[in-house]
Each structure stands twice: as structure tokens, then as C-alpha cells.
Design a protein around this motif. Sequence first.
Motif, PDB file in Angstrom:
ATOM      1  N   HIS A   1      45.634   3.572  79.123  1.00  0.00           N
ATOM      2  CA  HIS A   1      44.421   3.892  78.373  1.00  0.00           C
ATOM      3  C   HIS A   1      44.819   4.175  76.931  1.00  0.00           C
ATOM      4  O   HIS A   1      45.928   4.642  76.664  1.00  0.00           O
TER       5      HIS A   1
ATOM      6  N   ILE B   1      45.021   6.483  73.941  1.00  0.00           N
ATOM      7  CA  ILE B   1      44.931   7.917  73.703  1.00  0.00           C
ATOM      8  C   ILE B   1      45.246   8.201  72.237  1.00  0.00           C
ATOM      9  O   ILE B   1      45.979   7.457  71.592  1.00  0.00           O
TER      10      ILE B   1
ATOM     11  N   GLY C   1      41.825  14.655  77.465  1.00  0.00           N
ATOM     12  CA  GLY C   1      42.039  13.956  78.720  1.00  0.00           C
ATOM     13  C   GLY C   1      40.925  13.009  79.108  1.00  0.00           C
ATOM     14  O   GLY C   1      41.132  12.106  79.928  1.00  0.00           O
TER      15      GLY C   1
ATOM     16  N   GLU D   1      39.822  10.720  77.370  1.00  0.00           N
ATOM     17  CA  GLU D   1      40.248   9.398  76.924  1.00  0.00           C
ATOM     18  C   GLU D   1      41.009   8.669  78.029  1.00  0.00           C
ATOM     19  O   GLU D   1      41.115   7.445  78.029  1.00  0.00           O
ATOM     20  N   PHE D   2      41.542   9.433  78.963  1.00  0.00           N
ATOM     21  CA  PHE D   2      42.410   8.907  80.018  1.00  0.00           C
ATOM     22  C   PHE D   2      41.659   8.680  81.324  1.00  0.00           C
ATOM     23  O   PHE D   2      42.218   8.149  82.279  1.00  0.00           O
TER      24      PHE D   2
ATOM     25  N   ASP E   1      42.235   9.722  86.475  1.00  0.00           N
ATOM     26  CA  ASP E   1      43.666   9.626  86.184  1.00  0.00           C
ATOM     27  C   ASP E   1      44.235  10.972  85.749  1.00  0.00           C
ATOM     28  O   ASP E   1      45.381  11.300  86.058  1.00  0.00           O
ATOM     29  N   MET E   2      43.441  11.771  85.027  1.00  0.00           N
ATOM     30  CA  MET E   2      43.921  13.106  84.665  1.00  0.00           C
ATOM     31  C   MET E   2      44.141  13.958  85.907  1.00  0.00           C
ATOM     32  O   MET E   2      45.158  14.652  86.032  1.00  0.00           O
TER      33      MET E   2
END
Length: 337
Positions: free
Chosen positions: A152, A154, A176, A178-179, A183-184
Motif C-alpha cells: 500500500h 504510505i 494506519g 493508509e494500509f 492489514d493493520m
Amino acid sequence: MSDIDTNKADLARRSVLGVATAALGLGATAALLPSTASARGSAGADGIHPPPTPAIDTSHATPELARLISRVFEAKTSRHVDATLSYFYPKSTTYIDASLGWPIYSWDELHKLFAGLMPTWPATARSYPTKILGDTNSALVFFIDTPELFGHEIRPMGVINFKEGKIARWIDYWDGREFTLADMKAQRTPDEKFPTDFKESKVGETAKRSIKRVAHTISDALSGGAVKEAASLFSDDAVLEDQAVRTVVTGRLNIGAYLERAAAHLPYGAGAEVRHVVGGHLGGGYEWTRGSGAVRRGVTALELDGDGRISRYTSVWDGSLVSDDELSRLQALVIEH
């Protein structure tokens, strides 16, 4: 020379450089510094040939720092492990991803990490700075990792301390969301194992007195509810940005009104404390912590004008730690009534 006089002298020097650059017809000011190797399309440090990158805002950084950080990212983007690690302090290196809670406490560990990752990055992968603040004692850098690196895009803020001209401590803070939340959740270190020692004591407080004074003053004011005092630290045309909440407020009076509504609810407001300060006469930032609440840590960048007032205040924290409803409530606080 006082800190304020130093600020004015540094900004005046950049103004002269900008005029000279324009007179030469180069089409860029000294505040927008392309990576040297990228601009020429030729090899940079260590014979590296990085792909072109956008111009970098270095208006609040010393030229020496701007060159050094540009070379670090050239090496990283070129997937050159040894060249990248040559910029880190071999006797004592700390790197921590403050959003995922991934700590690395030695040069050898960091070398092993990059040696495993970099060969997997495609030629299209890029990591590049967009803004640099501070000097070669301590600094803060805004940068972008494209999706090819970690899945992703970031946009972290990296907090950096130097020893003997090398990077001794680097802490990344980013949002997070953005991820993606999934996934975080999968990759973040559990709370009970999340690192609490970010090793700031190993490098000490080397930031310039001017940036330390502003950082502690505004943090204390926001934490204690002294909003008028906090607002007085901004220049007339200042900008306040919260990257996690996606808010931007322009102008000292508007910032003051916004903080009246929002300071008690923001992670870097009520109850927050300064963890560590970095930067020089023109700018830098501070890491902050909280003892309670969903968000326990983050970073705020400070850009100063020639009078030592805050011209831009930018905070980054992990928005994935709060609910959609909480983010919506924070966003609503920007609305004027």
C-alpha cells in the motif's frame, strides 16, 4: 545571535538564493530541491542511478541535511542495501515503526531486514522525501513509500537523530488507515508486546533551543487546555493540518477557534506529553505520548517563520486505532458555527 535573529538570517539567505536561481532561469527556488542525481539523470552517491523524483521542500532545512537525506532515499529507491546502510550509525542504530510496533535495535538487524526486502522490490518501487525539516543534528522528514514496497502507499513522518554524521535513531509514524484496517490488524504488534522504549535517551535532546521551546510550549498549552496561549504561537497565515483526521485549518484566528472546539478531543491535545524533540532553527517537530486513550503516540511537525512563530503545524497519528464514528466526530469539529 538570538534564535529569532538566526531564523531571520537563514530565511533571508534562502530568499537571496531563490532570487539568484530565478535570475539564472532555472525555474525553481532554493526551497524546492530536486534530488541531485535524479535531476541530472546521472549517478549519485555510490554510483547509484535512482529514478526521477518530485522536487523536495527544503525551505526549513539546512542544505547539508537536504543533501544527506536525498542521498539516503536515492540509495533506498535504488535497492542498494550496502549504500543505504552506509548512512546509519554502525555502533548503535535504532529503527522503530511506531504504527506497527516493529522495533529494530542494531545496525546488523536493520541490514538483515533490508537485505531481505530490497531484492523483492521491483524497479518501479520508489521511496522519496517530499519535505525535510531540521539540520544534521536532528531532523524530521516527510516521505512516500509507493505500493510496490509494502503493498500500500504510505506517507510517514520519520524522526531522525544523528551521531558522527550517521543516522542513529529513526522512528516512523504514519496513519494506519493508509494500509487498510485489515492489514493493520494482521500486522500490528499486540498491545501487550508493543514497544514502549523508543530509545530517545540513547541519542539525547540535540534539537536547537528555539524548536524545543516552541514544541514544549504548544504541547503544554494544548495538554492543559490553554488554547489562547497555543493559538498565540501561530503566525497570522499559519496552517494546521491533521493527516489522520484529514483536516486543514488556515489562519491564526481560525486555528484558535478550531482548537477551542477540538483540543480536548485530539490525541495530541488534553493529556499529551512531549516525548522527544528534533530539528533546527527553521523547523523540526516533536514526538508525543498519552497515558490513556486509544491513541498513545504520534508526531507533530513544526515549521517556523523568521520570528519563531509556527507557520505550519502538521500532526500524524494512527487513525486505524479509532472507530469510523470517532473520526467522523473529530472531522465535524472543523465546522464553523
